[in-house]
Design a protein around this motif. Structure first.
Motif, PDB file in Angstrom:
ATOM      1  N   PRO A   1      -9.475   1.258  -1.123  1.00 56.62           N
ATOM      2  CA  PRO A   1      -8.549   0.124  -1.056  1.00 56.62           C
ATOM      3  C   PRO A   1      -9.203  -1.117  -0.464  1.00 56.62           C
ATOM      4  O   PRO A   1     -10.411  -1.129  -0.239  1.00 56.62           O
ATOM      5  CB  PRO A   1      -7.477   0.647  -0.116  1.00 56.62           C
TER       6      PRO A   1
ATOM      7  N   ASN B   1      -1.911   3.292   4.851  1.00 55.74           N
ATOM      8  CA  ASN B   1      -0.565   3.148   4.279  1.00 55.74           C
ATOM      9  C   ASN B   1      -0.459   3.722   2.867  1.00 55.74           C
ATOM     10  O   ASN B   1       0.584   4.251   2.488  1.00 55.74           O
ATOM     11  CB  ASN B   1      -0.116   1.680   4.340  1.00 55.74           C
ATOM     12  N   PHE B   2      -1.525   3.636   2.096  1.00 50.12           N
ATOM     13  CA  PHE B   2      -1.569   4.350   0.804  1.00 50.12           C
ATOM     14  C   PHE B   2      -1.373   5.848   1.071  1.00 50.12           C
ATOM     15  O   PHE B   2      -0.589   6.525   0.397  1.00 50.12           O
ATOM     16  CB  PHE B   2      -2.944   4.184   0.142  1.00 50.12           C
TER      17      PHE B   2
ATOM     18  N   LEU C   1      -0.062   7.341   3.585  1.00 53.08           N
ATOM     19  CA  LEU C   1       1.289   7.663   4.058  1.00 53.08           C
ATOM     20  C   LEU C   1       2.285   7.646   2.898  1.00 53.08           C
ATOM     21  O   LEU C   1       3.152   8.518   2.794  1.00 53.08           O
ATOM     22  CB  LEU C   1       1.730   6.666   5.139  1.00 53.08           C
ATOM     23  N   GLY C   2       2.159   6.659   2.025  1.00 45.65           N
ATOM     24  CA  GLY C   2       3.056   6.583   0.872  1.00 45.65           C
ATOM     25  C   GLY C   2       2.912   7.805  -0.012  1.00 45.65           C
ATOM     26  O   GLY C   2       3.895   8.370  -0.507  1.00 45.65           O
ATOM     27  N   ALA C   3       1.665   8.251  -0.193  1.00 42.77           N
ATOM     28  CA  ALA C   3       1.412   9.419  -1.035  1.00 42.77           C
ATOM     29  C   ALA C   3       1.955  10.680  -0.368  1.00 42.77           C
ATOM     30  O   ALA C   3       2.577  11.526  -1.019  1.00 42.77           O
ATOM     31  CB  ALA C   3      -0.088   9.558  -1.292  1.00 42.77           C
TER      32      ALA C   3
ATOM     33  N   PHE D   1      -4.643  13.601  -2.427  1.00 46.10           N
ATOM     34  CA  PHE D   1      -4.764  12.142  -2.323  1.00 46.10           C
ATOM     35  C   PHE D   1      -5.675  11.764  -1.168  1.00 46.10           C
ATOM     36  O   PHE D   1      -5.479  12.196  -0.034  1.00 46.10           O
ATOM     37  CB  PHE D   1      -3.380  11.521  -2.113  1.00 46.10           C
TER      38      PHE D   1
ATOM     39  N   PRO E   1       0.808  -1.226   0.000  1.00 42.94           N
ATOM     40  CA  PRO E   1       0.000   0.000   0.000  1.00 42.94           C
ATOM     41  C   PRO E   1       0.840   1.275   0.000  1.00 42.94           C
ATOM     42  O   PRO E   1       0.491   2.242  -0.701  1.00 42.94           O
ATOM     43  CB  PRO E   1      -0.857  -0.101   1.267  1.00 42.94           C
TER      44      PRO E   1
ATOM     45  N   ILE F   1      -8.778   6.696  -3.830  1.00 36.44           N
ATOM     46  CA  ILE F   1      -8.692   5.238  -3.921  1.00 36.44           C
ATOM     47  C   ILE F   1      -9.555   4.604  -2.837  1.00 36.44           C
ATOM     48  O   ILE F   1      -9.508   5.009  -1.681  1.00 36.44           O
ATOM     49  CB  ILE F   1      -7.227   4.758  -3.705  1.00 36.44           C
TER      50      ILE F   1
ATOM     51  N   ILE G   1      -6.128  -0.746   6.819  1.00 44.68           N
ATOM     52  CA  ILE G   1      -4.671  -0.753   6.979  1.00 44.68           C
ATOM     53  C   ILE G   1      -4.051  -0.279   5.662  1.00 44.68           C
ATOM     54  O   ILE G   1      -3.121   0.522   5.639  1.00 44.68           O
ATOM     55  CB  ILE G   1      -4.154  -2.164   7.344  1.00 44.68           C
ATOM     56  N   ALA G   2      -4.609  -0.775   4.571  1.00 41.54           N
ATOM     57  CA  ALA G   2      -4.155  -0.305   3.262  1.00 41.54           C
ATOM     58  C   ALA G   2      -4.452   1.182   3.118  1.00 41.54           C
ATOM     59  O   ALA G   2      -3.609   1.951   2.650  1.00 41.54           O
ATOM     60  CB  ALA G   2      -4.832  -1.097   2.142  1.00 41.54           C
TER      61      ALA G   2
ATOM     62  N   THR H   1       2.702   5.974  -3.069  1.00 38.74           N
ATOM     63  CA  THR H   1       3.823   6.797  -3.544  1.00 38.74           C
ATOM     64  C   THR H   1       3.772   6.953  -5.060  1.00 38.74           C
ATOM     65  O   THR H   1       3.894   8.048  -5.599  1.00 38.74           O
ATOM     66  CB  THR H   1       5.163   6.148  -3.121  1.00 38.74           C
TER      67      THR H   1
END
Ligand SMILES: Cc1ncc(C[n+]2csc(CCOP(=O)(O)OP(=O)(O)O)c2C)c(N)n1
Ligand SMILES: [Mg+2]
Lengths: 253, 587
Positions: free
Chosen positions: B245, B253-254, B256-258, B214, A72, B243, B249-250, A77
């Motif tokens: 997901p 974390n998506f 956070l990644g973004a 996002f 994820p 999104i 949890i996804a 990212t």
């Protein structure tokens, strides 16, 4: 030309001597540099496990998050900045156990990232418990009478979950692995490689794999055929000789 | 406050939301304020649901008990609600309902509406909504043309539906025989541009106005509306990615990644989904990743009552996530505050690079209010949100911000400002990490780095505390009683208190003031202690069983508010509930 050296860092990896992670780390660096991707444009995302320390020892952007959650993060990212080359890393415990749900859905979602799973069939960092890819009967500290579960089949799971690039690599064949990673990065979509990894401390040694591994390319495998690819993926369960094919199992045209 | 309260009751799927929506739009065009809440069951068809629409010539922000007009689409709605209809009130019901076995309430008019007849006449189906609306506006003496105009606009692209609706509206308007007119209060202010928002919509809007790029969310009542609003927005906004997901949890974390990649990012859930996010909230704290999380409370534990309201997650949100790390928790009390505080959340998340949680509840998330925005509101933090993102570009990075290996000291020790670089930035390479790390984010077990890292992160709280606005008493400075509360109770409390304070006949002319605690963490210990210590008498109002705000106050200030008004049956406080409880305490 981007030099391999530009990805080197001063810090020394803390992996055990002879660990397969060294080879996967080198193959990563080779692949990115040979594809002319700069350290500033590559993002290596991992979770938790021995494998997950890889981003610390390659000079590029890195994200070391939680156990099982690299997919994820990596998709987020990539969606936030499509110009980046994003590689997610998983372990067989991390990616097939803890983060199994993310794996299935990443296959379906088809975001343009590469996913490399360091599959040593064991929980390395927590000192050797059996993992989702350990063979049935595997004796370990948490399975003194042998593991009861049958192993997960990552290749078959990925294909049936809709992944469009599915391969198996081997840490003991760096050049072949580098070729696979390059193909995976270049693939427009979610590209998955299950990487057989020897583990001198808790898992199979390099000799075990050397005796079993063979290249799919040498066997005229048609990777555009999903059904043949699935058949090949199940070889690991049916084949008495315990042969392990490496190469691209399935790539949608 | 003068107001008219309409309640529309029926089965899920009978379209009662449409009645509420169109009536609301009609009256706000005329300059009225509305507050509209709904109660519904967690099922898609059948099950008893109702909407309240409270109309006033002043700003309304809460529910009341009395009903002026009850629209009963089924029999159950009459049985459940007609006792609440006030004197000279009206019950409009479908004439096919047999009410012989219902004992009518005195001085209430029960008026059958022949829905079938009208439907048959124009050979249409499912027109009951518009038929009731036609009757209601006649009751209010609103010209039919105003309703038709709304229908013309709403169904521009569906000419067949439109013409059926208009015909049905005309018939019901003309057939309806007004015996007792119901007067809407007179409008005092001039007509203004007023819009309808519920909490979810206003948060989505605030996020967009803050530059959201996002959003990742797994559906969960009561905040699913945020996902819907933003998904719609993304279809016309190229800078926004939304999104849905595989799980929460996804989702986090998506996000956070973004955020790590430079997106302004958000996620939302209710208690159960938020529970799944907790490990990752701890990660956001350690890795110092900006993130806004919306937590919409509903009654727990476990699945609880999914469509009801409660304030039972405060303790959990305060403590969610393992280890010590800074976070910000803000609990807005009304739609306007939800707008401003969501913007503040984005600003603080990026300035201090940490998780910021906006804690709301079903009552705030799903109740609709008409709201006037001033330029000032729209421009709140505009400049900060457009510039101060803490992101440093490659030319700004100086040699002393790099280590020997030319890695960026993203986690610089002993620093008062928090600068980050994002992937793609030539000189800004670092590792974003949940492990204890050195200044460049490389893993280390050196205890000195651990201590420096903790100091760096915890220091943020002091800086944040200074930046948050001071808690203020609402109402007279000196009062006989101080009400302490938080979140969506605000509307009902303020109106009840105003009613009491304005009562000229109250014997000793006793006054009440109110403290709404908004910043749950970090907590304004000094100011709150001072306010509580200087009050004559305290009473706490909370929408939960264990008085979680009081637990927080006790922990932070050592003051224990003994007198508590608690409600935890899944419903919110009405103005009347609060009024009755407070009057007892000052007489
Ligand atoms: C949520 C959570 N559960 C458990 C752990 C403990 N843990 C760390 S690594 C690991 C297993 C690692 O195995 P694998 O993913 O196969 O990686 P390897 O060490 O073999 O490379 C576990 C269980 C953790 N860090 N977080
Ligand atoms: Mg492993």
């Amino acid at each position: 030309m981007v030099e391999l050296q530009s990805f080197n860092k001063n810090e020394k990896p803390s992996w055990c001597p002879g660990c397969g992670n060294f080879a996967i780390s080198l193959a990563t660096k080779k692949s990115i540099s040979e594809l002319n991707i700069k350290p500033k444009d590559s993002v290596l995302v991992s979770g938790v496990g021995c494998f997950a320390k890889l981003p610390y020892w390659i000079k590029s952007y890195g994200f070391v998050g939680l156990h099982g959650r690299s997919l994820p993060v990596a998709q987020g990212t990539k969606l936030a900045n499509k110009k980046l080359t994003v590689i997610a890393y998983g372990g067989d415990g991390d990616g097939y156990g803890e983060g199994g749900n993310h794996f299935i859905h990443a296959c379906r979602r088809n975001v343009n990232i590469t996913y490399l799973v360091h599959n040593n069939s064991v929980f390395g960092l927590t000192t050797g418990q059996y993992s989702p890819t350990s063979k049935q009967g595997k004796v370990s500290k948490s399975s003194p009478l042998g593991a009861k579960e049958s192993p997960l089949n990552p290749i078959a799971l990925a294909i049936s979950s809709g992944a469009k690039f599915v391969a198996r690599g081997y840490a003991g064949d760096i050049n072949h692995l580098t070729g696979l990673i390059k193909k995976a990065i270049q693939f427009e979509g979610f590209a998955f490689i299950d990487i057989l990894q020897y583990c001198p401390s808790f898992g199979h040694d390099i000799k075990y794999y050397n005796e079993r591994v063979y290249r799919l390319e040498d066997n005229f495998h048609d990777s555009s055929n999903k059904i043949l690819a699935l058949q090949k993926a199940f070889e690991i369960e049916e084949n008495k000789n315990d042969r392990l094919a490496i190469g691209v199992f399935y790539k949608s045209q | 406050m003068e107001s008219i309260n309409i309640r529309v009751g029926g089965e899920a799927g009978q379209g009662i939301a449409t009645v509420a929506k169109i009536i609301s739009e009609l009256v706000i065009q005329k300059g009225y304020s509305i507050f509209s809440s709904k109660e519904y069951m967690s099922q898609i068809k059948s099950g008893h649901n109702f909407h309240n629409i409270r109309i006033s010539n002043q700003q309304v922000s809460a529910d009341v008990n009395k009903i002026n007009i009850l629209v009963a689409i089924n029999k159950e709605s009459i049985i459940k609600h007609h006792q609440q209809v006030n004197e000279k009130g009206i019950v409009l019901y479908d004439s096919s309902i047999n009410i012989d076995d219902i004992i009518p309430k005195q001085n209430v008019n029960y008026i059958p509406i022949n829905v079938k007849e009208i439907e048959n006449e124009i050979k249409g189906k499912n027109l009951n909504n518009i038929i009731y609306i036609g009757s209601i506006i006649k009751l209010f003496n609103i010209p039919l043309s105003e309703l038709i105009e709304i229908l013309e606009n709403k169904f521009k692209n569906k000419p067949e539906i439109k013409s059926a609706l208009i015909k049905a509206a005309e018939l019901s308007y003309n057939n309806f025989n007004v015996l007792t007119e119901i007067k809407l209060p007179e409008i005092k202010e001039e007509k203004q541009l007023i819009k309808l928002f519920n909490g979810n919509e206003i948060i989505a809007k605030a996020a967009i106005d803050s530059g959201l790029t996002f959003h990742c969310q797994y559906p969960m009542t009561p905040v699913t509306g945020i996902l819907h609003s933003l998904s719609r927005e993304a279809t016309k906004n190229d800078n926004l990615t939304v999104i849905q997901p595989e799980d929460e949890i996804a989702a986090i974390n998506f996000a956070l990644g973004a955020s790590f990649a430079g997106a302004r990012s958000m996620t939302a859930s209710s208690g159960g989904g938020f529970a799944l996010m907790t490990e990752s909230i701890s990660l956001a704290g350690m890795a110092e990743i900006p993130l806004v999380i919306i937590e919409g409370q509903r009654p727990g534990p476990a699945t609880g009552s999914p469509t009801k309201t409660e304030q039972g997650d405060l303790n959990f949100v305060l403590n969610a996530g393992h280890g010590d790390f800074p976070r910000i928790i803000i609990a807005p009390g009304c739609i306007k505050e939800a707008y401003l505080e969501t913007k503040r959340a984005f600003h603080l998340a990026e300035k201090y690079q940490l998780p910021v949680i906006i804690l709301i509840d079903k009552h705030l998330a799903e109740s609709i209010k008409s709201i006037k925005f001033s330029e000032k509101d729209y421009n709140f933090l505009k400049e900060e949100l457009s510039i101060k993102r803490g992101i440093i570009n490659e030319t700004e990075i100086k040699q002393n911000q790099l280590n020997k290996n030319n890695l960026f000291k993203r986690y610089k020790f002993n620093s008062d400002s928090y600068l980050r670089s994002i992937p793609g930035n030539e000189n800004g390479i670092f590792t974003c990490t949940g492990d204890d790390h050195d200044e460049t984010g490389c893993i280390t077990e050196n205890p000195k780095c651990r201590l420096e890292g903790i100091e760096r992160r915890e220091k943020k709280l002091k800086q944040i505390l200074e930046e948050l606005d001071k808690p203020k008493l609402i109402g007279p400075e000196n009062a006989d009683l101080t009400v302490v509360s938080w979140g969506s109770n605000k509307g009902a409390i303020l109106e009840a208190v105003e009613n009491i304070n304005n009562k000229t006949d109250s014997e000793q002319n006793k006054k009440i003031n109110v403290l709404m605690v908004k910043n749950m963490f970090p907590f304004k210990i000094e100011e709150i202690t001072k306010i509580l210590n200087s009050s004559n008498k305290l009473v706490l109002i909370e929408n939960n069983q264990s008085s979680q705000l009081n637990q927080l106050i006790k922990k932070e200030t050592c003051i224990d508010i003994k007198d508590k008004i608690l409600r935890f049956d899944g419903k919110t406080f009405t103005v009347d509930n609060v009024y009755d409880e407070l009057i007892k305490r000052i007489n």
